[in-house]
Design an enzyme around this catalytic site. Sequence first.
Site, PDB file in Angstrom:
ATOM      1  N   ARG A 166       0.803  -1.237   0.000  1.00  0.00           N
ATOM      2  CA  ARG A 166       0.000   0.000   0.000  1.00  0.00           C
ATOM      3  C   ARG A 166       0.828   1.277   0.000  1.00  0.00           C
ATOM      4  NH1 ARG A 166      -2.869  -3.401   3.216  1.00  0.00           N
ATOM      5  NH2 ARG A 166      -4.690  -4.234   2.124  1.00  0.00           N
TER       6      ARG A 166
ATOM      7  N   LYS B 224       3.592  11.330 -11.421  1.00  0.00           N
ATOM      8  CA  LYS B 224       2.708  10.487 -12.253  1.00  0.00           C
ATOM      9  C   LYS B 224       3.413   9.161 -12.499  1.00  0.00           C
ATOM     10  CE  LYS B 224       0.066  13.680 -15.123  1.00  0.00           C
ATOM     11  NZ  LYS B 224      -0.206  14.034 -16.524  1.00  0.00           N
TER      12      LYS B 224
ATOM     13  N   GLU C 136      11.563  18.066 -25.504  1.00  0.00           N
ATOM     14  CA  GLU C 136      10.730  18.396 -24.335  1.00  0.00           C
ATOM     15  C   GLU C 136      11.268  19.653 -23.643  1.00  0.00           C
ATOM     16  OE1 GLU C 136       7.852  17.011 -23.464  1.00  0.00           O
ATOM     17  OE2 GLU C 136       7.859  14.933 -24.178  1.00  0.00           O
TER      18      GLU C 136
ATOM     19  N   LYS D 221       9.093  22.350 -15.141  1.00  0.00           N
ATOM     20  CA  LYS D 221       8.190  21.263 -14.744  1.00  0.00           C
ATOM     21  C   LYS D 221       7.878  21.352 -13.252  1.00  0.00           C
ATOM     22  CE  LYS D 221       6.365  16.890 -15.115  1.00  0.00           C
ATOM     23  NZ  LYS D 221       6.194  15.675 -15.863  1.00  0.00           N
TER      24      LYS D 221
ATOM     25  N   GLU E  52      -3.215  18.180 -12.330  1.00  0.00           N
ATOM     26  CA  GLU E  52      -3.604  18.545 -13.687  1.00  0.00           C
ATOM     27  C   GLU E  52      -5.051  18.979 -13.810  1.00  0.00           C
ATOM     28  OE1 GLU E  52      -1.803  16.094 -16.691  1.00  0.00           O
ATOM     29  OE2 GLU E  52      -3.184  16.836 -18.204  1.00  0.00           O
TER      30      GLU E  52
ATOM     31  N   ARG F 108      -1.178  22.588 -15.247  1.00  0.00           N
ATOM     32  CA  ARG F 108      -0.324  21.460 -15.657  1.00  0.00           C
ATOM     33  C   ARG F 108      -0.592  21.025 -17.090  1.00  0.00           C
ATOM     34  NH1 ARG F 108       1.681  16.292 -11.880  1.00  0.00           N
ATOM     35  NH2 ARG F 108       2.876  15.287 -13.511  1.00  0.00           N
TER      36      ARG F 108
ATOM     37  N   ASN G  50       1.252  19.683 -21.898  1.00  0.00           N
ATOM     38  CA  ASN G  50       0.815  18.844 -23.021  1.00  0.00           C
ATOM     39  C   ASN G  50       0.920  19.551 -24.362  1.00  0.00           C
ATOM     40  OD1 ASN G  50       0.123  16.773 -21.270  1.00  0.00           O
ATOM     41  ND2 ASN G  50      -1.877  17.695 -20.871  1.00  0.00           N
TER      42      ASN G  50
ATOM     43  N   HIS H 101       1.322  17.729 -27.682  1.00  0.00           N
ATOM     44  CA  HIS H 101       1.067  16.312 -27.420  1.00  0.00           C
ATOM     45  C   HIS H 101      -0.214  15.786 -28.048  1.00  0.00           C
ATOM     46  CE1 HIS H 101       4.491  16.701 -24.833  1.00  0.00           C
ATOM     47  NE2 HIS H 101       4.409  15.462 -24.407  1.00  0.00           N
TER      48      HIS H 101
ATOM     49  N   HIS I  63       0.676  12.600 -29.842  1.00  0.00           N
ATOM     50  CA  HIS I  63       0.159  11.271 -29.481  1.00  0.00           C
ATOM     51  C   HIS I  63      -0.509  10.602 -30.679  1.00  0.00           C
ATOM     52  CE1 HIS I  63      -0.010  12.409 -24.944  1.00  0.00           C
ATOM     53  NE2 HIS I  63       1.116  11.790 -25.237  1.00  0.00           N
TER      54      HIS I  63
ATOM     55  N   HIS J 277       9.102   9.393 -28.706  1.00  0.00           N
ATOM     56  CA  HIS J 277       8.058  10.287 -28.202  1.00  0.00           C
ATOM     57  C   HIS J 277       8.373  11.763 -28.498  1.00  0.00           C
ATOM     58  CE1 HIS J 277       5.078  12.010 -25.527  1.00  0.00           C
ATOM     59  NE2 HIS J 277       6.045  12.641 -24.886  1.00  0.00           N
TER      60      HIS J 277
END
Length: 376
Positions: free
Chosen positions: A120, A142, A184, A226, A236, A240, A244, A247, A251, A264
Amino acid sequence: MPVIPVNTPSASYDVTIGSNLLSTLHPRLRKLNRDKPFRPFVITSPEIWALWSKPFLASFKESPTILFLPSGESHKRMSSVESLAQQLATSGADRDSLLLAFGGGVLGDMTGFLAAIYMRGIRYVQIPTTLLAQVDSSIGGKTGVNLLAGKNLIGSFHHPQAVLADTDVLATLPAAQLRAGLQESIKAGIIYDAKLFRYMEQNADAILSGDPAALTRVVAASVRVKADVVSKDEKESGLRMILNFGHTIGHAIEAATNYKQLLHGEAVAWGSIAALNVAAARKTITQKDADRITQLILRYGPLPKFKATAEKLVALTSRDKKNRSGIRSFVLPTAIGETEIVRNVTEPELLAATESMLTLMRQHTAAPRISKKQMR
Ligand SMILES: NC(=O)c1ccc[n+]([C@@H]2O[C@H](COP(=O)([O-])OP(=O)(O)OC[C@H]3O[C@@H](n4cnc5c(N)ncnc54)[C@H](O)[C@@H]3O)[C@@H](O)[C@H]2O)c1
Ligand SMILES: [Zn+2]
């Protein structure tokens, strides 16, 4: 040595960036855990360990337990997490165990997720080894794995105790990986930091050749972006989202090419150019600034070409995980270093912007055809 704080409602920690961090690892971990006992478990890949285990182990009196995962996005799966958890359990890992994620974003995301759910939740430290992991994925908590149905669909927010980014390890990173990660950093400059953008314009040769001082400066500035954004909006719900930028179409390009042809960062680079075209057509940014940004993105190429129609790419954007209730949020720059989030980008607008990105791509000098495998 740059030390950049991340302060969110659920955790506060530092990102330390510099040379020679690996060889001082153990005292740093001890300091982080003060009087609490901790038993370190390293999660890494055989390739990274073969290159960097010596400095990594230099400060340990007793060798930590090392658990290996093969590298590659295809291993970022629940089955890998279960197998690692099983190995932790048989090695006697308990709530005092400390996981050390030593690798790129794939290993970092998986180790973070494992730390989030093992017993946990246990502590972990990010020791990122790719540029992308140092400037992006290791920061912000994340964590997660992919499903066959899509990337990063399972995961949780679980922050590390610290991020230790040793810039020395970037020396062994394949050139294409370095350039993809730098995209990035360019993104961070476009959305938030005009000074970083200018630095990357003026020092492209030094940065691209891997000059340690120049790279450290770029990593530190990108981490600051960041860290700042995540500190202001941990989960987000607003700000935040600007991370993106590029992206949405990025994506879609990754999906259209089955995640096999482009890294990426390379897909995001083309996606950023498409987003810039939307902004320029709406006149939210001047054509001059849009062109200047496009030039910088291309300067950090060569970007591989790919085959996909604008219609297909735009259709794929409706599957984007970041859509809420079917509404597509779009991040558009308003100047170098500033953005706005808009929700009313229409399909015809997006089609036109994607089409002109594809036209530019076709005119662009072809990048050598290398398979993703060779790049790794
Ligand atoms: N959590 C987040 O906020 C976040 C943000 C962005 C991306 N990500 C995730 O990050 C992942 C991509 O990460 P990545 O680009 O680091 O790829 P990666 O982890 O697959 O690493 C790329 C390749 O470089 C090799 N490598 C790593 N370090 C090296 C070194 N120092 N020397 C030589 N080779 C080295 C690896 O073995 C691998 O083959 C994706 O899964 C993506 O979803 C997460
Ligand atoms: Zn990205």
